[in-house]
Scaffold this active site. Structure first.
Site, PDB file in Angstrom:
ATOM      1  N   HIS A   7       0.817  -1.214   0.000  1.00  0.00           N
ATOM      2  CA  HIS A   7       0.000   0.000   0.000  1.00  0.00           C
ATOM      3  C   HIS A   7       0.847   1.259   0.000  1.00  0.00           C
ATOM      4  CE1 HIS A   7      -3.731  -2.314   0.641  1.00  0.00           C
ATOM      5  NE2 HIS A   7      -4.094  -1.397  -0.223  1.00  0.00           N
ATOM      6  N   ASP A  14       0.604 -17.331 -19.089  1.00  0.00           N
ATOM      7  CA  ASP A  14       0.362 -18.759 -18.879  1.00  0.00           C
ATOM      8  C   ASP A  14       0.691 -19.577 -20.120  1.00  0.00           C
ATOM      9  OD1 ASP A  14      -0.437 -19.311 -16.216  1.00  0.00           O
ATOM     10  OD2 ASP A  14      -2.212 -18.087 -16.570  1.00  0.00           O
ATOM     11  N   CYS A  37      -3.553 -10.079 -23.739  1.00  0.00           N
ATOM     12  CA  CYS A  37      -3.519  -9.368 -22.459  1.00  0.00           C
ATOM     13  C   CYS A  37      -2.369  -9.837 -21.567  1.00  0.00           C
ATOM     14  CB  CYS A  37      -4.858  -9.488 -21.739  1.00  0.00           C
ATOM     15  SG  CYS A  37      -5.290 -11.182 -21.340  1.00  0.00           S
TER      16      CYS A  37
HETATM   17  C1  PEP Z   1      -1.859 -14.478 -18.716  1.00  0.00           C
HETATM   18  O1  PEP Z   1      -1.797 -15.636 -18.314  1.00  0.00           O
HETATM   19  O2  PEP Z   1      -1.130 -14.035 -19.630  1.00  0.00           O
HETATM   20  C2  PEP Z   1      -2.829 -13.531 -18.142  1.00  0.00           C
HETATM   21  C3  PEP Z   1      -3.032 -12.346 -18.655  1.00  0.00           C
HETATM   22  O3  PEP Z   1      -3.482 -13.915 -17.020  1.00  0.00           O
HETATM   23  P1  PEP Z   1      -2.818 -13.984 -15.566  1.00  0.00           P
HETATM   24  O4  PEP Z   1      -1.474 -13.329 -15.637  1.00  0.00           O
HETATM   25  O5  PEP Z   1      -3.771 -13.291 -14.673  1.00  0.00           O
HETATM   26  O6  PEP Z   1      -2.740 -15.460 -15.325  1.00  0.00           O
HETATM   27 MG    MG Z   2      -3.357 -16.486 -17.109  1.00  0.00          MG
END
Ligand code: PEP
Ligand code: MG
Length: 578
Positions: free
Chosen positions: A191, A455, A502
């Site tokens: 924080h 991932d 993402c």
């Molecule tokens: C990913 O796996 O690239 C992703 C965006 O999800 P997280 O990092 O939350 O697993």
């Molecule tokens: Mg992921």
């Protein structure tokens, strides 16, 4: 003349300051371990109740000050602290133990809080940071019991050094024109870091033992961009940093000019750039960044904050807020992706959690909770700017089952006459190798894809994303990853659905030409690099990016790909940054 010394930590809040250091050493709280006798019990309880009351008053004041300085969203930590002391069941449990065990109130309170702390300490980085917040409440109450004055006073215009800073310290210090924070402990999600960013004060955390080496009055430079503390800088360094401060000011101003410009390449190829959001605190920043929309809204923090699943009402409040703030742009809300490295309380210890009970698997096992989350998302969707995204999907069956559940929730809401987006879009994360191979079939079932390269890289290369021993092997420019990305985009476009990315790869400016050349429709990035990514996009030509991709698709080693990507970036982007 004292020699200049450089210390390295974790950059937590950007900015540079040059000033005198102020070493803030909070005294240790003393816990009285003594037993008490019968006649002392009621007095001990009275003292405890009084100090809880005083602590509540103090925290309320700090909360008000915090709201004034950094707004309601950023001040939620203090509400969380107030909640602990307002929890009658918790406070009564302490009182009951004082009576039963005949031990001092400070000892019992310390022990009860320790139970809470132990759960947090066993968790991930985010949970560990919350440990500091809980501990702060404990110290406040115990100090008040001992009638110790809690003074958070420092000299004006200084850079604060401390072993650890509580959120309350950070807020109270900010009244005194603090120019920076450096702490031994903490990470980017502490924080102190979050508040420093909201206050726009440079901060470097996780410096291990910096508080031992710096004394009050030392001249220091804090570099919140690089995560550096320079103690006793020599004249040359001071001159260099003064120049740096000036050039950062100019650069930042220039960089932020891209924020409102179109998201397109030199040859007018449009690629959406949206943001990844993990905490509500980040939303204000996004608003100042041209309000691009949210390509990934991670909902796990709702679970982590409570160590339990949030209620439908709590979720509706959160999703509605985020949808309203982002409107007219859209928010992609990802259903809980718990498990793996994202802690979930369970009595069963998995030996291989990343290959275990994670993401959609948890939701489909806990259908009641899944339905509640879908209901909350739907009830926040009346402005039609929310999309639903499922994490960790590895089979068609999971998609079909989820769609069936979503249908049931919609039907139920319709029967109740609720108002929601009946055509809400449903998408999946593509982050498991089986999802890549089945991308064509998946694309026929959903409205959009979003690629999670964090991932996907981990599972494709069999390299644990959190294992430091093999972190050198985790590379999104591995030919297998690049070829997979190409395959996913083609499968999606063949079926007329859009693809976003993402994973962190989209937040790497060097990867932008590759992702554009691969025909990604959207890059969802870390809010802090949003302007940098947009600037990179606006410097490149789509036709050149396509050429780059056709070249790297022929390479069979990561090194060859990286060399080509770096060369392109340096010639087409870096050289144009003035
Ligand atoms: C990913 O796996 O690239 C992703 C965006 O999800 P997280 O990092 O939350 O697993
Ligand atoms: Mg992921």
């Amino acid at each position: 003349m004292v020699k200049e010394k450089i210390y390295r930590g974790i950059p937590a809040s950007q900015g540079i300051s040059l000033s005198k250091a102020y070493l803030y050493a909070r005294r240790q709280v003393h816990v009285n371990h003594q037993d008490i006798i019968d006649s002392e019990i009621e007095n001990e309880i009275e003292e405890f109740n009084k100090s809880v009351e005083i602590s509540l008053k103090e925290l309320k004041k700090i909360y008000t000050l915090s709201v004034e300085r950094i707004g309601e969203q950023n001040s939620r930590i203090f509400l969380a602290q107030l909640e602990i002391l307002n929890d009658r069941i918790f406070i009564d449990a302490v009182i009951e133990r004082i009576r039963k065990e005949k031990k001092s109130a400070s000892f019992i309170f310390h022990d009860e809080i320790a139970k809470l702390s132990n759960i947090l300490l066993a968790g991930n980085d985010y949970m560990k940071e919350r440990y500091v917040d809980v501990n702060d409440v404990k110290n406040r109450v115990i100090r008040n019991m001992r009638r110790e004055k809690l003074v958070s006073k420092v000299d004006e215009n200084t850079i604060i050094f401390a072993h650890e800073l509580t959120p309350a310290d950070t807020i109270l210090f900010s009244k005194r024109k603090v120019l920076g924070y450096a702490t031994d402990t903490g990470g980017v999600t502490s924080h102190t870091a979050i508040i420093s960013r909201a206050l726009r004060i440079p901060a470097v955390v996780g410096m291990k033992v910096i508080s031992k080496y710096i004394s009050t009055g030392d001249t220091v430079i804090i570099d919140g961009y690089e995560g550096l503390i320079i103690a006793n800088p020599n004249e040359e360094t001071i001159a260099r940093y003064n120049e740096k401060i000036d050039s950062y000011k100019v650069q930042e101003k220039k960089l932020f000019q891209v924020v409102d410009l179109p998201c397109q390449t030199v040859d007018k190829k449009h690629v959406d750039i949206t943001s990844n959001v993990e905490f509500l605190e980040e939303v204000d920043f996004i608003k100042n960044c041209g309000n691009s929309g949210i390509g990934l809204y991670r909902t796990e923090h709702l679970y982590m904050a409570k160590e339990d699943f949030p209620t439908v009402a709590e979720q509706i409040e959160e999703y509605l807020h985020i949808a309203n703030v982002t409107f007219p742009k859209s928010v992609t809300v990802r259903t809980f992706d718990l498990g793996g490295d994202k802690i979930i309380q369970s009595s069963y210890k998995e030996t291989n959690p990343n290959l275990g009970w994670r993401g959609i698997r948890v939701s489909l096992d806990k259908v009641g909770i899944f339905k509640e989350q879908l209901r909350a998302i739907l009830l926040a969707s009346s402005k039609k700017n929310i999309r639903i995204m499922l994490p960790m999907v590895s089979s068609i069956e999971e998609i079909r089952r989820s769609k069936q559940i979503l249908k049931e929730v919609k039907k139920d809401l319709e029967a109740k006459g609720a108002f929601f987006d009946k055509d809400i879009k449903l998408g999946v994360m593509i982050e498991v190798p089986s999802a890549v191979i089945l991308a064509e079939s998946f694309a026929k079932e959903v409205n959009f894809f979003s690629i999670g390269t964090n991932d996907l890289t981990q599972y494709l290369l069999a390299v644990d994303r959190g294992n430091e021993l093999i972190s050198g092997m985790f590379n999104e420019f591995h030919p297998a990853v690049i070829k997979s990305l190409k395959y996913i985009v083609e499968a999606a476009h063949k079926n007329k659905i859009k693809v976003s990315i993402c994973g962190e790869m989209a937040s790497n400016p060097e990867a932008v030409p590759v992702l554009v050349g691969l025909d990604m429709d959207e890059l969802s990035v870390n809010p802090s690099v949003y302007p940098t990514i947009k600037r990179a996009l606006r410097f490149i030509k789509y036709s050149d990016a396509k050429e780059l991709v056709s070249k790297i698709l022929n390479y069979s080693t990561t090194d060859e790909i990286i060399n080509e990507v770096k060369k392109f970036y340096s010639e087409q982007v870096k050289s144009k940054i003035v």
